[in-house]
Design a protein around this motif. Structure first.
Motif, short mmCIF file in Angstrom:
data_model
loop_
_atom_site.label_atom_id
_atom_site.label_comp_id
_atom_site.label_asym_id
_atom_site.label_seq_id
_atom_site.Cartn_x
_atom_site.Cartn_y
_atom_site.Cartn_z
N GLY A 67 -5.84 -6.11 14.63
CA GLY A 67 -5.12 -5.71 13.43
C GLY A 67 -3.88 -4.90 13.77
O GLY A 67 -3.68 -4.46 14.92
N SER A 68 -3.02 -4.69 12.78
CA SER A 68 -1.78 -3.96 13.00
C SER A 68 -2.07 -2.54 13.48
O SER A 68 -2.88 -1.83 12.89
N GLY A 69 -1.40 -2.16 14.56
CA GLY A 69 -1.62 -0.85 15.16
C GLY A 69 -2.78 -0.81 16.13
O GLY A 69 -3.06 0.24 16.72
N GLY A 70 -3.45 -1.93 16.33
CA GLY A 70 -4.60 -1.98 17.22
C GLY A 70 -4.24 -2.51 18.59
O GLY A 70 -3.08 -2.54 19.01
N SER A 71 -5.27 -2.98 19.30
CA SER A 71 -5.08 -3.53 20.64
C SER A 71 -6.16 -4.57 20.91
O SER A 71 -7.18 -4.63 20.21
N GLY A 72 -5.93 -5.35 21.95
CA GLY A 72 -6.93 -6.34 22.34
C GLY A 72 -8.25 -5.69 22.72
O GLY A 72 -9.33 -6.19 22.39
N ASN A 102 3.45 3.31 17.73
CA ASN A 102 2.58 4.46 17.96
C ASN A 102 1.70 4.22 19.18
O ASN A 102 2.20 3.98 20.26
N GLN A 103 0.38 4.23 19.00
CA GLN A 103 -0.53 4.04 20.12
C GLN A 103 -1.04 2.60 20.21
O GLN A 103 -1.94 2.32 21.01
N GLY A 104 -0.49 1.71 19.39
CA GLY A 104 -0.99 0.34 19.38
C GLY A 104 0.13 -0.67 19.33
O GLY A 104 1.25 -0.42 19.78
N PHE A 105 -0.17 -1.82 18.71
CA PHE A 105 0.77 -2.94 18.71
C PHE A 105 0.70 -3.68 17.38
O PHE A 105 -0.31 -3.62 16.66
N VAL A 106 1.78 -4.40 17.06
CA VAL A 106 1.79 -5.30 15.90
C VAL A 106 2.31 -6.65 16.35
O VAL A 106 2.90 -6.80 17.43
N TRP A 107 2.10 -7.65 15.48
CA TRP A 107 2.48 -9.03 15.79
C TRP A 107 3.83 -9.36 15.17
O TRP A 107 4.17 -8.88 14.09
N THR A 114 6.42 -5.54 9.30
CA THR A 114 5.21 -5.02 9.92
C THR A 114 4.75 -3.79 9.13
O THR A 114 5.35 -3.43 8.12
N ILE A 115 3.71 -3.12 9.61
CA ILE A 115 3.23 -1.93 8.91
C ILE A 115 4.25 -0.79 8.94
O ILE A 115 4.13 0.16 8.18
N GLY A 223 -1.34 -8.41 -4.52
CA GLY A 223 -0.68 -7.11 -4.56
C GLY A 223 -0.62 -6.50 -3.17
O GLY A 223 -0.51 -7.21 -2.18
N GLY A 224 -0.70 -5.19 -3.11
CA GLY A 224 -0.67 -4.52 -1.81
C GLY A 224 0.71 -4.47 -1.21
O GLY A 224 1.73 -4.45 -1.91
N ALA A 225 0.76 -4.47 0.11
CA ALA A 225 2.03 -4.33 0.84
C ALA A 225 2.90 -5.58 0.68
O ALA A 225 2.43 -6.64 0.24
#
Length: 301
Positions: A67-72, A102-107, A114-115, A223-225
């Motif tokens: 997920g956004s901000g996460g990692s493998g 931040n401390q992770g990654f996005v696609w 992105t986020i 809805g949402g982002a």
């Protein structure tokens, strides 16, 4: 006579020399997860080889996108997909997104913020190109079966999974987004609809998508982002149209906590299934065994 003797000798030599065998996959050991440098891409990723994996025999490959901000590394732990791989015999590839935040990654999904609210630009890493190159590399190493390549992912990773189906359908046998099914970018003039120009796959794509009806991040009600907007049911309907489905939507109760919305009788058997968890939130809520049962029905021609 001399020619005949030479011919016999040559044939005997040919028969006596064993054929050179192609080198079997030496990238990983059965039941192990390791970080692998992927050819000339300059990127690495975690790869899990299933328990009982036999070198020399190509295995199915499941891409797992965080997920956004996460990692493998994090999504491997959260999803427990490596444990499912051990039960069913498939390889799991869990890369980091190409854009650090931040401390992770996005696609990098072109045209979609992105986020961070930023739309990826031309200088950002091309995640689609990396995934395709890494797939080719694993196949060239005689590890993965290129006819049995699948994708799944959580949230932003589910959107990445959906994007790959839109732009590289000829490389994936089936997909399984988790709280992230999309069918192209939201339409600029009416974000409640998917933009058909941004998702025109070359072939039908079988899909099983997992979601929760209490997800407030990527709500199935829409809805949402800005990257979300249209409903999950709209995404399913659009994929059903892309896949040429002639039956559905049909709702099927699975248990008091789960139901499915299905489109069937699709071209090439590419059904579209949405599995909803009542009260399910924005987490990995996929049934990994059911996911694999669906994915493993398909192979790319």
């Amino acid at each position: 006579m001399i020619f005949n003797r030479l011919l016999v000798a040559s044939l005997a030599l040919f028969v006596s020399v064993p054929a050179v065998q192609a080198r079997p996959c030496a990238t990983g050991d059965a039941g192990a997860t390791r970080r692998v440098e992927i050819g000339a891409t300059g990127r690495s990723m975690l790869v899990h080889f299933p328990a009982g994996y036999r070198t020399g025999r190509r295995a199915p490959l499941v891409w797992l996108f965080h997920g956004s901000g996460g990692s493998g590394e994090n999504i491997l732990k959260q999803s427990k997909l490596a444990e499912a791989a051990d039960r069913h015999g498939f390889i799991v590839a869990a890369p980091d997104g190409g854009i650090a935040v931040n401390q992770g990654f996005v696609w990098n999904i072109p045209g979609v913020p992105t986020i961070t609210g930023k739309i990826p630009g031309p200088d950002d890493a091309d995640d689609v190109a990396f995934v395709l190159a890494a797939t080719d590399w694993l196949a060239a190493q005689r590890c993965a079966d290129s006819a049995r390549v699948y994708a799944t992912g959580l949230s932003g990773g589910g959107r990445m999974t959906s994007w790959l189906a839109c732009v590289a359908a000829n490389r994936f046998a089936a997909i399984a987004p988790v709280v992230g099914l999309r069918a192209g970018n939201p339409l600029a003039s009416d974000p409640r609809l998917p933009d058909p120009a941004t998702c025109a796959p070359a072939r039908p794509v079988p899909i099983i998508a997992f979601a929760g009806d209490a997800d407030t991040t990527n709500p199935i009600q829409g809805g949402g982002a800005g990257y979300w907007q249209y409903t999950m049911h709209m995404a399913e309907a659009r994929w059903a149209d892309i896949n040429g489905c002639r039956s559905g939507p049909r709702t099927r109760e699975l248990s008091p906590a789960h139901y499915e919305i299905r489109y069937e009788r699709c071209r090439d058997g590419a059904d579209v299934v949405g599995r909803i968890e009542r009260g399910g939130k924005h987490v990995w809520l996929a049934d990994n065994d059911a996911m694999w049962t669906f994915l493993s029905r398909f192979r790319r021609n």
